[in-house]
Design an enzyme around this catalytic site. Structure first.
Site, short mmCIF file in Angstrom:
data_model
loop_
_atom_site.label_atom_id
_atom_site.label_comp_id
_atom_site.label_asym_id
_atom_site.label_seq_id
_atom_site.Cartn_x
_atom_site.Cartn_y
_atom_site.Cartn_z
N GLU A 83 32.73 48.30 56.26
CA GLU A 83 33.41 47.24 55.47
C GLU A 83 33.08 47.38 53.98
O GLU A 83 32.58 46.41 53.24
CB GLU A 83 33.37 46.05 55.84
CG GLU A 83 33.40 45.55 57.16
CD GLU A 83 32.99 44.37 57.71
OE1 GLU A 83 32.35 43.54 56.96
OE2 GLU A 83 33.62 43.96 58.85
N PRO A 84 33.15 48.72 53.18
CA PRO A 84 32.71 48.91 51.98
C PRO A 84 33.89 48.18 50.97
O PRO A 84 35.00 48.12 51.13
CB PRO A 84 32.84 50.49 51.63
CG PRO A 84 34.04 50.96 52.55
CD PRO A 84 33.87 50.26 53.73
N ARG A 124 32.78 47.17 46.98
CA ARG A 124 32.38 47.46 45.61
C ARG A 124 32.14 49.18 45.39
O ARG A 124 32.53 49.51 44.35
CB ARG A 124 30.76 46.91 45.57
CG ARG A 124 30.50 47.21 44.07
CD ARG A 124 29.01 46.76 43.92
NE ARG A 124 28.64 45.36 44.77
CZ ARG A 124 28.28 44.46 44.19
NH1 ARG A 124 28.61 44.04 43.08
NH2 ARG A 124 28.29 43.35 44.95
N GLY A 176 28.39 46.63 51.71
CA GLY A 176 26.97 46.45 50.75
C GLY A 176 26.39 47.51 50.19
O GLY A 176 25.45 47.43 49.40
N CYS A 219 34.43 27.09 26.70
CA CYS A 219 33.38 26.26 26.22
C CYS A 219 32.07 25.96 26.96
O CYS A 219 32.10 24.82 27.52
CB CYS A 219 34.20 25.07 26.03
SG CYS A 219 35.63 25.30 24.80
N GLU A 220 31.50 26.99 26.96
CA GLU A 220 30.37 26.89 27.90
C GLU A 220 29.28 27.90 27.43
O GLU A 220 29.45 28.93 26.96
CB GLU A 220 30.40 27.42 29.51
CG GLU A 220 31.56 26.68 30.18
CD GLU A 220 30.89 25.74 31.26
OE1 GLU A 220 29.56 25.92 31.44
OE2 GLU A 220 31.68 25.26 32.12
N ARG A 228 30.86 37.82 36.79
CA ARG A 228 29.47 38.37 37.15
C ARG A 228 28.12 38.15 36.29
O ARG A 228 27.09 37.74 36.78
CB ARG A 228 29.51 39.86 37.76
CG ARG A 228 30.97 40.05 38.73
CD ARG A 228 30.65 41.16 39.42
NE ARG A 228 29.66 41.51 40.20
CZ ARG A 228 28.67 42.05 39.84
NH1 ARG A 228 28.64 42.62 38.57
NH2 ARG A 228 27.39 42.25 40.70
N1 LLP Z 1 31.73 42.70 54.72
C1 LLP Z 1 31.34 41.36 54.42
C2 LLP Z 1 31.34 40.36 55.68
C3 LLP Z 1 31.23 40.76 53.19
O1 LLP Z 1 30.90 39.62 53.09
C4 LLP Z 1 31.24 41.60 52.00
C5 LLP Z 1 30.89 40.85 50.81
C6 LLP Z 1 31.59 42.85 52.28
C7 LLP Z 1 31.78 43.42 53.47
C8 LLP Z 1 31.82 43.89 51.09
O2 LLP Z 1 30.54 44.12 50.24
P1 LLP Z 1 30.39 45.23 49.17
O3 LLP Z 1 30.53 46.74 49.98
O4 LLP Z 1 31.34 44.66 48.24
O5 LLP Z 1 28.86 45.06 48.71
N2 LLP Z 1 30.62 38.57 44.27
C9 LLP Z 1 29.41 39.34 44.53
C10 LLP Z 1 29.48 40.11 45.85
C11 LLP Z 1 29.69 39.24 46.95
C12 LLP Z 1 29.74 39.89 48.24
C13 LLP Z 1 30.27 39.07 49.18
N3 LLP Z 1 30.41 39.62 50.72
C14 LLP Z 1 29.24 40.17 43.22
O6 LLP Z 1 30.12 40.16 42.22
O7 LLP Z 1 28.35 40.84 43.33
#
Ligand code: LLP
Length: 412
Positions: A273-274, A276, A239, A342-343, A312
């Site tokens: 769990e990184p 992004r 996150g 086409c949107e 996104r």
């Molecule tokens: N762990 C779990 C259980 C998750 O559901 C997620 C992301 C992560 C780790 C990784 O999160 P991050 O570090 O990447 O923030 N499609 C959206 C993001 C959806 C995230 C879903 N879960 C976007 O493009 O912003």
């Protein structure tokens, strides 16, 4: 910090000309940088060096096998949410004991596959799921290590679609019912409760919500101890946000220092769990300007990348910086950058001040390494883009561009 830089008026990914890549492999084209991926992983992972920890890259952010292999070689574990992601993680050489499995809808076959792989733990999100895992484990003569995903009811102050730790969200068990869940889990012969887990949301630009959730989990941990339930893992999910535009998210070091202070002395292995923060700014999407079009109210730059390639902006209204691959120094004006789909919702940027561009010129869409290709589709029967991984002055095709044949390969 990333490795996409201007050299003599032209954009380079490390030592490779982006224009040359586009010429050779066509557009739209995803380009990732090995140096940036490595740097981001190491900066994140080392921020937690003072703790017994495991950094599990969240495969959903970027599941390309070459990217996974690179991270696995740097020592990453993986956070998975499906059998498909498990398959990829194993193929990339990640040992089972470095894999954690989250998600509200794990199927029988997926659970069996994860047990066979000997994963570190299932992050369980409901009591029915717990019963199912117990059943599958017993049938296989195994004991499943689990943690419960606890929903701490914390507002991560991010986009509502990517907030996951509030009472109204579908994820995890509420903190009030979780104690009972652990008591039940302890009595199941196919289950060994070893951890606590939470993931409150994505693209967080402050560490306060993480610390608020952690405080609640540590109070909960004391209650578990009082029940003689000695768990050994604390999974805090992913996150951490990245700069897309003017955001100023905390450095992983700040997060690491705060966690170290809060957890100091507790016999807990910390799992992170990184997604992004590792891959987001390690990738760009390169696209060609097909047409420019002036209406009575707007100017449109029509490019060959669309919402099927990068959803996104359409889905979340997300901002992605867009720049010319070879800046010409023309005056800036207000434009929409749109794709061929086409949107009306098919856009990469709206009302953006961009220099005037001409047909055939190339644009780079930044911060496209996370949730870019992985969320792409074949909408409008568009073959998906190729992915290139650059390393120094070398580039490999990490995924070939789809063809019309591959579009219809599974159809009868
Ligand atoms: N762990 C779990 C259980 C998750 O559901 C997620 C992301 C992560 C780790 C990784 O999160 P991050 O570090 O990447 O923030 N499609 C959206 C993001 C959806 C995230 C879903 N879960 C976007 O493009 O912003």
């Amino acid at each position: 910090m990333h490795h996409f830089t201007m050299k003599n008026g032209s954009l380079y990914a490390e030592g490779v000309s982006v224009k040359e890549l586009a010429r050779e492999y066509g557009t739209p084209l995803y380009v990732y940088s090995t140096a940036t991926l490595t740097r981001h992983f190491q900066a994140f992972d080392s921020a937690f060096d003072a703790l017994d920890h495991l950094t599990c890259f969240s495969v959903k952010a970027n599941s390309n096998l070459s990217v996974l292999r690179l991270l696995a070689d740097l020592g990453a574990g993986m956070d998975i949410v499906s059998g498909g992601e498990l398959y990829r993680a194993l193929m990339a050489g990640v040992p089972g004991e470095r894999i954690v499995y989250s998600g509200v809808g794990k199927k029988h076959a997926e659970i069996a596959m994860a047990l066979k792989a000997g994963i570190l733990m299932f992050n369980v999100e409901s009591m029915q799921e717990l019963a199912r895992i117990n059943e599958v484990a017993l049938a296989m003569g195994k004991v499943a290590r689990v943690s419960f995903r606890i929903n701490p009811d914390v507002d991560p102050k991010t986009h509502p679609y990517i907030s996951t730790g509030m009472k109204k969200n579908k994820f995890g068990l509420s903190i009030d019912t979780a104690l009972d869940a652990y008591a039940k889990a302890r009595d199941l012969p196919g289950i060994e409760p070893i951890g606590m887990d939470c993931h409150i949301g994505s693209q967080l630009t402050s560490i306060d919500p993480f610390l608020e959730a952690l405080d609640k989990l540590l109070v909960f941990h004391d209650k578990l101890k009082a029940m003689q339930l000695n768990i050994r893992c604390l999974d805090l999910g992913g996150g951490l946000g990245i700069p897309y535009n003017e955001e100023d998210p905390p450095h992983p070091k700040e997060f690491g220092a705060a966690l170290t202070k809060a957890i100091d002395g507790l016999p807990l292995k910390v799992v992170l769990e990184p997604g992004r923060v590792i891959v987001g700014n390690a990738g760009i999407l390169v696209t060609e300007v097909l047409y420019t079009k002036q209406t009575s109210t707007k100017t449109f730059n029509i490019v060959d990348a669309a919402m099927n390639d990068l959803i996104r902006p359409s889905l979340y209204g997300s901002f992605h910086r867009i720049e010319e691959v070879e800046p010409k120094g023309r005056a800036a004006h207000d434009v929409d950058v749109v794709g061929p789909i086409c949107e009306s919702g098919d856009f990469l940027a709206k009302d953006r001040q961009l220099p005037e561009v001409r047909q055939g010129e190339l644009l780079a869409v930044y911060s496209a390494g996370a949730y870019g290709f992985t969320m792409s589709s074949n909408y409008n029967s568009r073959p998906r883009a190729a992915e290139i991984l650059v390393d120094g002055d070398k580039a490999i095709v990490a995924r070939r561009r789809e063809t019309y044949e591959s579009l219809v390969a599974n159809e009868i």
